[in-house]
Scaffold this active site. Structure first.
Site, PDB file in Angstrom:
ATOM      1  N   LYS A  85      -2.444  -7.900  -7.325  1.00 30.21           N
ATOM      2  CA  LYS A  85      -3.545  -8.592  -7.255  1.00 30.21           C
ATOM      3  C   LYS A  85      -4.350  -8.611  -8.680  1.00 30.21           C
ATOM      4  O   LYS A  85      -3.912  -8.121  -9.676  1.00 30.21           O
ATOM      5  CB  LYS A  85      -4.791  -7.801  -6.358  1.00 30.21           C
ATOM      6  CG  LYS A  85      -4.237  -8.363  -4.954  1.00 30.21           C
ATOM      7  CD  LYS A  85      -5.420  -7.716  -3.836  1.00 30.21           C
ATOM      8  CE  LYS A  85      -4.659  -8.195  -2.399  1.00 30.21           C
ATOM      9  NZ  LYS A  85      -5.512  -7.810  -1.288  1.00 30.21           N
TER      10      LYS A  85
ATOM     11  N   ARG B 108      -0.135  -1.624   1.825  1.00 33.96           N
ATOM     12  CA  ARG B 108       0.616  -3.025   2.051  1.00 33.96           C
ATOM     13  C   ARG B 108       1.034  -3.692   0.352  1.00 33.96           C
ATOM     14  O   ARG B 108       0.398  -3.969  -0.308  1.00 33.96           O
ATOM     15  CB  ARG B 108      -0.591  -3.758   2.553  1.00 33.96           C
ATOM     16  CG  ARG B 108      -0.277  -5.593   2.802  1.00 33.96           C
ATOM     17  CD  ARG B 108      -1.321  -6.114   3.204  1.00 33.96           C
ATOM     18  NE  ARG B 108      -0.832  -7.527   3.545  1.00 33.96           N
ATOM     19  CZ  ARG B 108      -1.037  -8.741   2.900  1.00 33.96           C
ATOM     20  NH1 ARG B 108      -1.027  -8.250   1.458  1.00 33.96           N
ATOM     21  NH2 ARG B 108      -0.435  -9.713   3.241  1.00 33.96           N
TER      22      ARG B 108
HETATM   23  N1  HH2 Z   1      -4.175  -8.956   1.176  1.00 35.76           N
HETATM   24  C1  HH2 Z   1      -3.656 -10.259   1.391  1.00 35.76           C
HETATM   25  C2  HH2 Z   1      -3.482 -10.738   2.760  1.00 35.76           C
HETATM   26  N2  HH2 Z   1      -3.626  -9.986   3.774  1.00 35.76           N
HETATM   27  N3  HH2 Z   1      -4.599  -8.001   4.653  1.00 35.76           N
HETATM   28  C3  HH2 Z   1      -4.889  -6.738   4.657  1.00 35.76           C
HETATM   29  N4  HH2 Z   1      -5.403  -5.870   5.806  1.00 35.76           N
HETATM   30  N5  HH2 Z   1      -5.359  -6.226   3.398  1.00 35.76           N
HETATM   31  C4  HH2 Z   1      -5.102  -6.980   2.160  1.00 35.76           C
HETATM   32  O1  HH2 Z   1      -5.632  -6.303   1.225  1.00 35.76           O
HETATM   33  C5  HH2 Z   1      -4.493  -8.245   2.250  1.00 35.76           C
HETATM   34  C6  HH2 Z   1      -4.308  -8.707   3.785  1.00 35.76           C
HETATM   35  C7  HH2 Z   1      -3.491 -10.915   0.256  1.00 35.76           C
HETATM   36  O2  HH2 Z   1      -2.203 -10.844  -0.294  1.00 35.76           O
HETATM   37  P1  HH2 Z   1      -0.984 -11.915  -0.056  1.00 35.76           P
HETATM   38  O3  HH2 Z   1      -0.571 -11.905   1.316  1.00 35.76           O
HETATM   39  O4  HH2 Z   1       0.130 -11.321  -1.057  1.00 35.76           O
HETATM   40  O5  HH2 Z   1      -1.316 -13.142  -0.745  1.00 35.76           O
HETATM   41  P2  HH2 Z   1      -1.838 -14.782   0.037  1.00 35.76           P
HETATM   42  O6  HH2 Z   1      -3.199 -14.024   1.090  1.00 35.76           O
HETATM   43  O7  HH2 Z   1      -2.181 -15.595  -0.947  1.00 35.76           O
HETATM   44  O8  HH2 Z   1      -0.539 -15.055   1.155  1.00 35.76           O
END
Ligand code: HH2
Length: 270
Positions: free
Chosen positions: A208, A242
């Site tokens: 992040k 995660r």
């Molecule tokens: N962060 C993201 C998405 N889902 N779910 C939980 N429970 N906690 C988190 O911190 C979280 C989440 C964002 O990360 P990523 O899936 O890599 O990115 P994007 O939302 O751009 O797909």
């Protein structure tokens, strides 16, 4: 016991791996690889929630995730669906998902709680403010930890009231969702106050932007910061981690957990 949740983003626009796994075959192969690397849970998502992301409609989200879910259920890992739409969660449950991961903390689809109760699923309730388009526009709190804790307690009570046993609920402070760099750091520094609510805590710092701000690293080069924050979150009582880069985080957490315990025993597989 801690568990690593590997991220499978079936999206064209996720902040760190957008487009890499939009093809269902690539997403499935990636999920298998993450399980081989030690992921106990796979979090499958068809809608990016990065700051500024445009929402996707239900049909698009279903088209992305459904073909992937069924195949990944065969890996033996627990399958989590990363969605804020109850309709997508319902379809995912039919294809083997047993964890509903809602980044809106049941604000968008409150019926997600009853759905989890009905199917005996686990539920991850995350704190966020506004929606991804606006959440990073000057977020303010008097005390971010107190406010996130109060939000999670309120949503937890709502979910328990809807019939989800507290043991099946995970709480997540929502690193990067409506938070400045300092807000993220305070939440991590005082994560024990979120753990004290009494549920397992899930933490998502992987790649992040606050890690990039502190270390001066691009999104492709934030593994060091990801590991540092996950190890400290373990020490403060988090249970589920995660991440995109499963293998190095599995190793880091295994060594950190053994160090915290002051002992190590090989795991038996018979
Ligand atoms: N962060 C993201 C998405 N889902 N779910 C939980 N429970 N906690 C988190 O911190 C979280 C989440 C964002 O990360 P990523 O899936 O890599 O990115 P994007 O939302 O751009 O797909």
């Amino acid at each position: 016991m801690h568990a690593v949740m590997g991220i499978v983003n079936v999206t064209p626009d996720s902040f760190s791996d957008g487009g890499a796994f939009l093809d269902p075959r690539a997403a499935v192969a990636h999920g298998y690889r993450l399980v081989a690397e030690g992921a106990a849970i796979l979090d499958v998502g068809g809608e990016s929630t990065r700051p500024g992301a445009q929402p996707v409609d239900e049909q698009t989200e279903l088209r992305r995730v459904l073909p992937v879910l069924e195949e990944l259920a065969e890996t033996g890992a627990q399958i989590s669906i990363d969605t804020s739409k109850a309709s997508v969660a319902r379809a995912a449950i039919e294809r083997g998902a047993t964890l509903l991961n809602d980044v809106t903390g049941l604000r968008r689809s409150p019926e997600m709680a009853a759905l989890a109760a009905e199917h005996g699923c686990e539920l991850c309730i995350m704190h966020s403010i506004g929606d991804p388009r606006t959440m990073q526009d000057d977020p303010r709190y008097d005390d971010v930890v107190d406010e996130v804790r109060a939000f999670l307690e309120d949503r937890l009570a709502f979910a328990v009231d809807a019939g989800v046993p507290q043991e099946r609920i995970l709480l997540d402070p929502g690193i990067g969702f409506g938070k400045t760099v300092d807000h993220n750091l305070q939440l991590l520094q005082r994560l024990d106050e979120i753990v004290a609510i009494g549920c397992r805590v899930l933490i998502g710092t992987s790649r992040k932007s606050f890690l990039g701000t502190i270390a001066g690293r691009e999104v492709s080069d934030r593994l060091g910061g990801t590991i540092a924050t996950n190890v400290l979150a373990l020490e403060r009582g988090a249970s589920v981690f995660r991440v995109h880069d499963v293998a190095p985080v599995v190793d880091a957490l295994a060594v950190a957990a053994a160090t915290l315990a002051g002992r190590w025993r090989p795991t038996t597989t018979t």
